[in-house]
Design a protein around this motif. Structure first.
Motif, mmCIF file in Angstrom:
data_model
loop_
_atom_site.group_PDB
_atom_site.id
_atom_site.type_symbol
_atom_site.label_atom_id
_atom_site.label_comp_id
_atom_site.label_asym_id
_atom_site.label_seq_id
_atom_site.Cartn_x
_atom_site.Cartn_y
_atom_site.Cartn_z
ATOM 1 N N ILE A 229 -8.405 1.151 14.004
ATOM 2 C CA ILE A 229 -8.719 -0.225 14.380
ATOM 3 C C ILE A 229 -7.434 -0.925 14.798
ATOM 4 C CG2 ILE A 229 -9.704 -2.417 13.644
ATOM 5 C CD1 ILE A 229 -11.711 -0.073 13.945
ATOM 6 N N ARG A 230 -7.390 -1.358 16.061
ATOM 7 C CA ARG A 230 -6.196 -1.975 16.622
ATOM 8 C C ARG A 230 -6.162 -3.484 16.427
ATOM 9 N NH1 ARG A 230 -1.203 -1.312 17.352
ATOM 10 N NH2 ARG A 230 -1.624 0.818 18.060
ATOM 11 N N ALA B 25 -8.780 -12.606 4.026
ATOM 12 C CA ALA B 25 -8.066 -12.029 5.161
ATOM 13 C C ALA B 25 -8.657 -10.670 5.493
ATOM 14 C CB ALA B 25 -6.582 -11.882 4.842
ATOM 15 N N PHE B 26 -8.558 -10.293 6.770
ATOM 16 C CA PHE B 26 -8.989 -8.976 7.225
ATOM 17 C C PHE B 26 -7.844 -8.318 7.978
ATOM 18 C CE2 PHE B 26 -13.031 -10.862 6.318
ATOM 19 C CZ PHE B 26 -13.816 -9.802 5.885
ATOM 20 N N ILE B 27 -7.625 -7.035 7.688
ATOM 21 C CA ILE B 27 -6.560 -6.247 8.298
ATOM 22 C C ILE B 27 -7.191 -5.049 8.991
ATOM 23 C CG2 ILE B 27 -4.517 -4.810 7.851
ATOM 24 C CD1 ILE B 27 -4.047 -6.559 5.341
ATOM 25 N N GLY B 28 -6.796 -4.805 10.244
ATOM 26 C CA GLY B 28 -7.198 -3.572 10.911
ATOM 27 C C GLY B 28 -6.287 -2.441 10.471
ATOM 28 N N GLY B 29 -6.862 -1.279 10.230
ATOM 29 C CA GLY B 29 -6.095 -0.116 9.784
ATOM 30 C C GLY B 29 -6.107 0.982 10.832
ATOM 31 N N LEU B 30 -4.946 1.547 11.133
ATOM 32 C CA LEU B 30 -4.838 2.611 12.126
ATOM 33 C C LEU B 30 -5.034 3.977 11.477
ATOM 34 C CD1 LEU B 30 -1.924 1.077 14.233
ATOM 35 C CD2 LEU B 30 -4.317 1.321 14.916
ATOM 36 N N SER B 31 -4.032 4.513 10.802
ATOM 37 C CA SER B 31 -4.196 5.840 10.202
ATOM 38 C C SER B 31 -5.304 5.847 9.150
ATOM 39 C CB SER B 31 -2.882 6.306 9.572
ATOM 40 O OG SER B 31 -2.532 5.507 8.459
ATOM 41 N N ALA C 76 -9.657 -6.164 -1.714
ATOM 42 C CA ALA C 76 -10.961 -6.286 -2.358
ATOM 43 C C ALA C 76 -11.938 -5.236 -1.878
ATOM 44 C CB ALA C 76 -11.536 -7.685 -2.107
ATOM 45 N N GLN C 77 -11.904 -4.904 -0.587
ATOM 46 C CA GLN C 77 -12.789 -3.885 -0.027
ATOM 47 C C GLN C 77 -12.101 -3.198 1.129
ATOM 48 O OE1 GLN C 77 -16.335 -6.423 0.710
ATOM 49 N NE2 GLN C 77 -17.512 -4.698 -0.063
ATOM 50 N N ARG C 78 -12.466 -1.932 1.315
ATOM 51 C CA ARG C 78 -11.992 -1.187 2.468
ATOM 52 C C ARG C 78 -13.188 -0.527 3.133
ATOM 53 N NH1 ARG C 78 -7.038 3.007 2.009
ATOM 54 N NH2 ARG C 78 -6.295 1.193 0.816
ATOM 55 N N PHE C 79 -13.444 -0.908 4.377
ATOM 56 C CA PHE C 79 -14.574 -0.374 5.118
ATOM 57 C C PHE C 79 -14.092 0.762 6.017
ATOM 58 C CE2 PHE C 79 -15.435 -4.897 4.378
ATOM 59 C CZ PHE C 79 -16.599 -4.801 3.633
ATOM 60 N N ASP C 80 -14.622 1.941 5.784
ATOM 61 C CA ASP C 80 -14.261 3.116 6.577
ATOM 62 C C ASP C 80 -14.984 3.028 7.916
ATOM 63 O OD1 ASP C 80 -13.707 5.559 7.648
ATOM 64 O OD2 ASP C 80 -14.579 6.734 6.017
ATOM 65 N N TRP D 47 0.832 -1.202 0.000
ATOM 66 C CA TRP D 47 0.000 0.000 0.000
ATOM 67 C C TRP D 47 0.865 1.251 0.000
ATOM 68 C CZ3 TRP D 47 -1.202 -4.455 2.499
ATOM 69 C CH2 TRP D 47 -2.472 -4.995 2.258
ATOM 70 N N ASN D 48 0.529 2.160 -0.882
ATOM 71 C CA ASN D 48 1.142 3.464 -0.950
ATOM 72 C C ASN D 48 0.139 4.401 -1.623
ATOM 73 O OD1 ASN D 48 2.851 5.636 -0.992
ATOM 74 N ND2 ASN D 48 4.559 4.561 -1.956
ATOM 75 N N PRO D 49 -0.608 5.226 -0.878
ATOM 76 C CA PRO D 49 -0.485 5.576 0.534
ATOM 77 C C PRO D 49 -0.744 4.383 1.463
ATOM 78 C CG PRO D 49 -1.913 7.133 -0.640
ATOM 79 C CD PRO D 49 -1.693 5.976 -1.538
ATOM 80 N N VAL D 50 -0.299 4.545 2.691
ATOM 81 C CA VAL D 50 -0.337 3.449 3.645
ATOM 82 C C VAL D 50 -1.726 3.280 4.244
ATOM 83 C CG1 VAL D 50 2.085 3.727 4.232
ATOM 84 C CG2 VAL D 50 0.346 4.925 5.584
ATOM 85 N N ILE D 51 -1.959 2.075 4.818
ATOM 86 C CA ILE D 51 -3.147 1.827 5.627
ATOM 87 C C ILE D 51 -2.798 1.757 7.113
ATOM 88 C CG2 ILE D 51 -4.416 0.672 3.790
ATOM 89 C CD1 ILE D 51 -3.627 -2.009 5.105
ATOM 90 N N SER D 52 -1.502 1.666 7.443
ATOM 91 C CA SER D 52 -1.021 1.496 8.824
ATOM 92 C C SER D 52 -1.640 0.254 9.461
ATOM 93 C CB SER D 52 -1.316 2.726 9.677
ATOM 94 O OG SER D 52 -0.708 3.870 9.130
ATOM 95 N N PRO D 53 -1.262 -0.933 8.984
ATOM 96 C CA PRO D 53 -1.895 -2.167 9.469
ATOM 97 C C PRO D 53 -1.546 -2.460 10.919
ATOM 98 C CG PRO D 53 0.011 -2.682 8.109
ATOM 99 C CD PRO D 53 -0.190 -1.202 8.009
ATOM 100 N N SER D 54 -2.545 -2.967 11.651
ATOM 101 C CA SER D 54 -2.377 -3.251 13.077
ATOM 102 C C SER D 54 -2.525 -4.724 13.413
ATOM 103 C CB SER D 54 -3.433 -2.485 13.878
ATOM 104 O OG SER D 54 -4.736 -2.988 13.573
ATOM 105 N N SER D 55 -3.146 -5.503 12.527
ATOM 106 C CA SER D 55 -3.556 -6.850 12.887
ATOM 107 C C SER D 55 -3.983 -7.588 11.621
ATOM 108 C CB SER D 55 -4.717 -6.796 13.890
ATOM 109 O OG SER D 55 -5.707 -5.873 13.450
ATOM 110 N N LEU D 56 -4.102 -8.911 11.746
ATOM 111 C CA LEU D 56 -4.421 -9.747 10.593
ATOM 112 C C LEU D 56 -5.162 -10.986 11.064
ATOM 113 C CD1 LEU D 56 -3.964 -10.475 7.518
ATOM 114 C CD2 LEU D 56 -1.856 -11.621 8.272
#
Length: 378
Positions: free
Chosen positions: A345-346, A313-319, A336-340, A289-298
């Motif tokens: 999300i830690r 897979a699901f990734i939590g995003g911080l920033s 595939a999808q990004r839920f705002d 990712w660029n810009p970043v999602i700042s991943p916290s978890s998987l």
């Protein structure tokens, strides 16, 4: 005492579909979201066989939560380790031993103090005795320490996971020191593989070298904050890149993922880091990712609540304040999808009933705290 809000929020979540480097096209999808509890600087959650769950708070508290939707009691688990809290440090991950029903062992990662303002991550195991409203940890045993302890309070990573083969896996960040990620006499910037008692499996890729080198499974990582196995039993990790270049990696035996020699991002001061394609000897990410999602978890989803997402897979995003869904195709992956979610999300986990459970980051989070959220199909 954590707060229980039983009324579902049932809000519409903005879903964004994208591939790396492409613009985002807005779609809409709905979750029913129930706010289950409020915590101070929550970091990780783990479900118990009876359906209750453990929540770690970075300041050093372990909470036992009744998640049946009827009781709003949250109790403390006594005997949590003393932690060095500050920056990105504190109480971290919690996982159950694969034979928890028989041995009551849980594993905890946290940051411990060292000499001369140094600190480092550690993993300990203890026996959990439960009561109706709390519990106690006993028989503490530290089975792993990040080597070496260094100054600063960043990039501990310290996610932990048990694999289907019973081995214990630990993600160890580079501690913002860069070069140790390539140093084989250090466990900084590595993925570590151990037996459940902390000893080193004889078939680790560098076992014959002895010392901490024997612990290493893969190297060249920056800040790997997510660690999870897919349905076929393969290990994946997600890690924060520098200025750009967050990565999702299929973790292979003995592989070098190149940091800080290569990255699909750059240094924060603007200096260029060569991209992965310039150095094919280093393993390239399956997605970045660029810009970043700042991943916290998987985590990988296998439940029936959202059958169309099984295997994803699901990734939590911080920033990015998001929940990111990843589709896996063999060794390849794509967003595939990004839920705002509107909040950092830690952590993300799957509950026993197939619901998705999220922890909001408590830094800053709503009112300085983080909420535990349950996501179900509408």
């Amino acid at each position: 005492m954590a707060m229980r809000l039983k009324t579902p929020l049932c809000f519409t979540v903005l879903a964004l579909c994208a591939c790396s480097g492409e613009s985002l096209d807005a779609q809409h999808a709905e979750f029913d979201v129930t706010t289950v509890g409020q915590f101070e600087t929550p970091w990780a959650l783990e479900f118990l066989p009876d359906g209750r769950l453990l929540v770690s708070e970075a300041r050093g508290t372990l909470k036992l939560v009744n998640a049946d939707g009827e009781v709003d009691e949250v109790g403390d688990v006594a005997g949590a380790p003393e932690v060095s809290f500050g920056g990105q440090g504190g109480f971290g991950d919690i996982v159950l031993h694969p034979d928890f029903d028989a041995n009551s062992l849980i594993y905890m990662s946290y940051v411990e103090f060292g000499e001369r303002s140094r600190s480092g991550a550690a993993v300990a195991r203890a026996r959990l005795s439960l009561t109706a409203t709390g519990g106690t940890l006993s028989d503490h045993e530290v089975i792993w320490r990040q080597t070496p302890k260094v100054t600063g309070q960043g990039h501990y990573a310290h996610r932990i996971a048990f694999g289907p083969d019973g081995y214990l896996w630990i993600s160890s960040g580079d501690r913002q020191k860069f070069d140790p990620a390539q140093d084989m006499e250090s466990t900084l910037g590595k993925i570590v593989r151990l037996n459940d008692d902390g000893s080193v499996p004889g078939d680790n890729p560098f076992a014959e070298r002895g010392g901490v080198t024997a612990e290493i499974w893969s190297l060249g990582h920056r800040n790997p904050l997510g660690l999870a196995f897919d349905a076929p039993g393969r290990l994946w990790n997600v890690e924060m890149g520098p200025a750009g270049g967050d990565e999702l990696n299929l973790v292979r035996r003995g592989a070098n993922y190149g940091y800080p020699i290569v990255s699909n991002g750059d240094h924060y001061d603007g200096r260029d880091i060569p991209d992965h394609h310039t150095r094919p000897e280093f393993a390239a990410p399956a997605e970045f990712w660029n810009p970043v999602i700042s991943p916290s978890s998987l985590m990988f989803y296998s439940g029936s609540e959202f059958p169309e997402w099984q295997g994803d897979a699901f990734i939590g995003g911080l920033s990015s304040e998001s929940l990111v869904r990843i589709e896996i195709d063999g060794d390849s992956a794509r967003e595939a999808q990004r839920f705002d979610m509107g909040r950092r999300i830690r952590a993300v986990e799957q509950g026993p009933d197939g619901a998705l459970w999220l922890l909001e980051d408590g830094r800053p989070g709503r009112g300085g705290d983080g909420y535990l959220l349950k996501l179900t199909a509408p």
